[in-house]
Design a protein around this motif. Structure first.
Motif, short mmCIF file in Angstrom:
data_model
loop_
_atom_site.label_atom_id
_atom_site.label_comp_id
_atom_site.label_asym_id
_atom_site.label_seq_id
_atom_site.Cartn_x
_atom_site.Cartn_y
_atom_site.Cartn_z
N ARG A 1 5.44 -0.03 -5.15
CA ARG A 1 6.64 -0.86 -4.97
C ARG A 1 6.39 -1.99 -3.99
O ARG A 1 6.84 -3.12 -4.22
CB ARG A 1 7.81 0.00 -4.50
CG ARG A 1 8.34 0.92 -5.57
CD ARG A 1 9.48 1.79 -5.09
NE ARG A 1 10.57 0.94 -4.64
CZ ARG A 1 11.52 1.36 -3.80
NH1 ARG A 1 11.49 2.57 -3.32
NH2 ARG A 1 12.48 0.54 -3.44
N LEU A 2 5.68 -1.72 -2.90
CA LEU A 2 5.34 -2.77 -1.94
C LEU A 2 4.45 -3.83 -2.58
O LEU A 2 4.63 -5.03 -2.37
CB LEU A 2 4.64 -2.17 -0.72
CG LEU A 2 5.51 -1.44 0.28
CD1 LEU A 2 4.64 -0.71 1.30
CD2 LEU A 2 6.44 -2.40 0.97
N TRP A 3 3.48 -3.38 -3.33
CA TRP A 3 2.55 -4.29 -3.99
C TRP A 3 3.27 -5.20 -4.97
O TRP A 3 3.05 -6.41 -5.02
CB TRP A 3 1.47 -3.46 -4.68
CG TRP A 3 0.48 -4.23 -5.48
CD1 TRP A 3 -0.22 -5.33 -5.08
CD2 TRP A 3 0.08 -3.96 -6.82
NE1 TRP A 3 -1.05 -5.75 -6.09
CE2 TRP A 3 -0.88 -4.93 -7.17
CE3 TRP A 3 0.43 -3.00 -7.74
CZ2 TRP A 3 -1.48 -4.96 -8.42
CZ3 TRP A 3 -0.17 -3.02 -8.98
CH2 TRP A 3 -1.12 -3.99 -9.29
N ARG A 4 4.17 -4.61 -5.77
CA ARG A 4 4.91 -5.40 -6.76
C ARG A 4 5.86 -6.38 -6.08
O ARG A 4 6.04 -7.50 -6.54
CB ARG A 4 5.66 -4.48 -7.71
CG ARG A 4 4.71 -3.71 -8.63
CD ARG A 4 5.44 -2.86 -9.61
NE ARG A 4 6.12 -3.74 -10.56
CZ ARG A 4 7.01 -3.32 -11.43
NH1 ARG A 4 7.32 -2.04 -11.49
NH2 ARG A 4 7.59 -4.15 -12.25
N ALA A 5 6.48 -5.97 -4.97
CA ALA A 5 7.38 -6.87 -4.25
C ALA A 5 6.61 -8.05 -3.67
O ALA A 5 7.09 -9.19 -3.71
CB ALA A 5 8.11 -6.10 -3.15
N ARG A 6 5.44 -7.78 -3.14
CA ARG A 6 4.63 -8.87 -2.59
C ARG A 6 4.15 -9.81 -3.68
O ARG A 6 4.14 -11.02 -3.53
CB ARG A 6 3.43 -8.32 -1.83
CG ARG A 6 2.73 -9.41 -1.00
CD ARG A 6 1.46 -8.92 -0.42
NE ARG A 6 0.45 -9.13 -1.46
CZ ARG A 6 -0.74 -8.61 -1.45
NH1 ARG A 6 -1.08 -7.78 -0.52
NH2 ARG A 6 -1.61 -8.88 -2.40
N ALA A 7 3.77 -9.25 -4.81
CA ALA A 7 3.32 -10.09 -5.93
C ALA A 7 4.46 -10.96 -6.45
O ALA A 7 4.23 -12.11 -6.83
CB ALA A 7 2.76 -9.22 -7.05
N GLN A 8 5.66 -10.42 -6.47
CA GLN A 8 6.80 -11.21 -6.92
C GLN A 8 7.15 -12.30 -5.93
O GLN A 8 7.56 -13.39 -6.33
CB GLN A 8 8.00 -10.30 -7.16
CG GLN A 8 9.16 -11.01 -7.82
CD GLN A 8 10.24 -10.04 -8.26
OE1 GLN A 8 10.14 -8.85 -8.02
NE2 GLN A 8 11.27 -10.56 -8.90
N ASP A 9 6.97 -12.06 -4.64
CA ASP A 9 7.24 -13.08 -3.63
C ASP A 9 6.26 -14.23 -3.71
O ASP A 9 6.60 -15.36 -3.34
CB ASP A 9 7.19 -12.47 -2.23
CG ASP A 9 8.43 -11.65 -1.91
OD1 ASP A 9 9.39 -11.72 -2.70
OD2 ASP A 9 8.42 -10.95 -0.89
N GLU A 10 5.06 -13.96 -4.18
CA GLU A 10 4.03 -15.00 -4.26
C GLU A 10 4.25 -15.94 -5.43
O GLU A 10 3.62 -16.98 -5.51
CB GLU A 10 2.65 -14.37 -4.33
CG GLU A 10 2.24 -13.72 -3.03
CD GLU A 10 0.87 -13.06 -3.12
OE1 GLU A 10 0.27 -13.07 -4.22
OE2 GLU A 10 0.44 -12.52 -2.11
N ARG A 11 5.12 -15.59 -6.35
CA ARG A 11 5.39 -16.45 -7.51
C ARG A 11 6.21 -17.64 -7.13
O ARG A 11 6.90 -17.85 -6.30
CB ARG A 11 6.12 -15.68 -8.60
CG ARG A 11 5.23 -14.68 -9.26
CD ARG A 11 5.96 -14.03 -10.38
NE ARG A 11 5.17 -12.91 -10.86
CZ ARG A 11 5.56 -12.11 -11.80
NH1 ARG A 11 6.73 -12.27 -12.36
NH2 ARG A 11 4.81 -11.13 -12.20
#
Length: 74
Positions: free
Chosen positions: A64-74
């Motif tokens: 969940r942390l990884w996906r949230a960070r990846a979404q923030d980088e978009r």
């Protein structure tokens, strides 16, 4: 462009790391703890299941942390 680190996510990441470390230690120390306490072998299995649950929880939170960070980088 790098973003400022989010303190809440950093804290949650540290919690995940501590849970992984403690679960590993519990799994390694389970036979010794059970034999020192003189408990039946089923308590050793209980320690293993608790460790497995902690590992699973840490995996879910880390993803969940990884996906949230990846979404923030978009």
């Amino acid at each position: 462009m790098p973003h400022a680190p989010d303190p809440a996510r950093a804290r949650q990441g540290r919690v995940v790391a501590v849970v992984i470390a403690l679960a590993g230690l519990l799994a390694i120390a389970a036979p010794v703890l059970v034999s020192l306490a003189g408990l039946p072998a089923r308590y050793e299995m209980l320690c293993y299941f608790a460790s497995l649950a902690a590992f699973f929880w840490a995996l879910v939170v880390a993803v969940r942390l990884w996906r949230a960070r990846a979404q923030d980088e978009r």
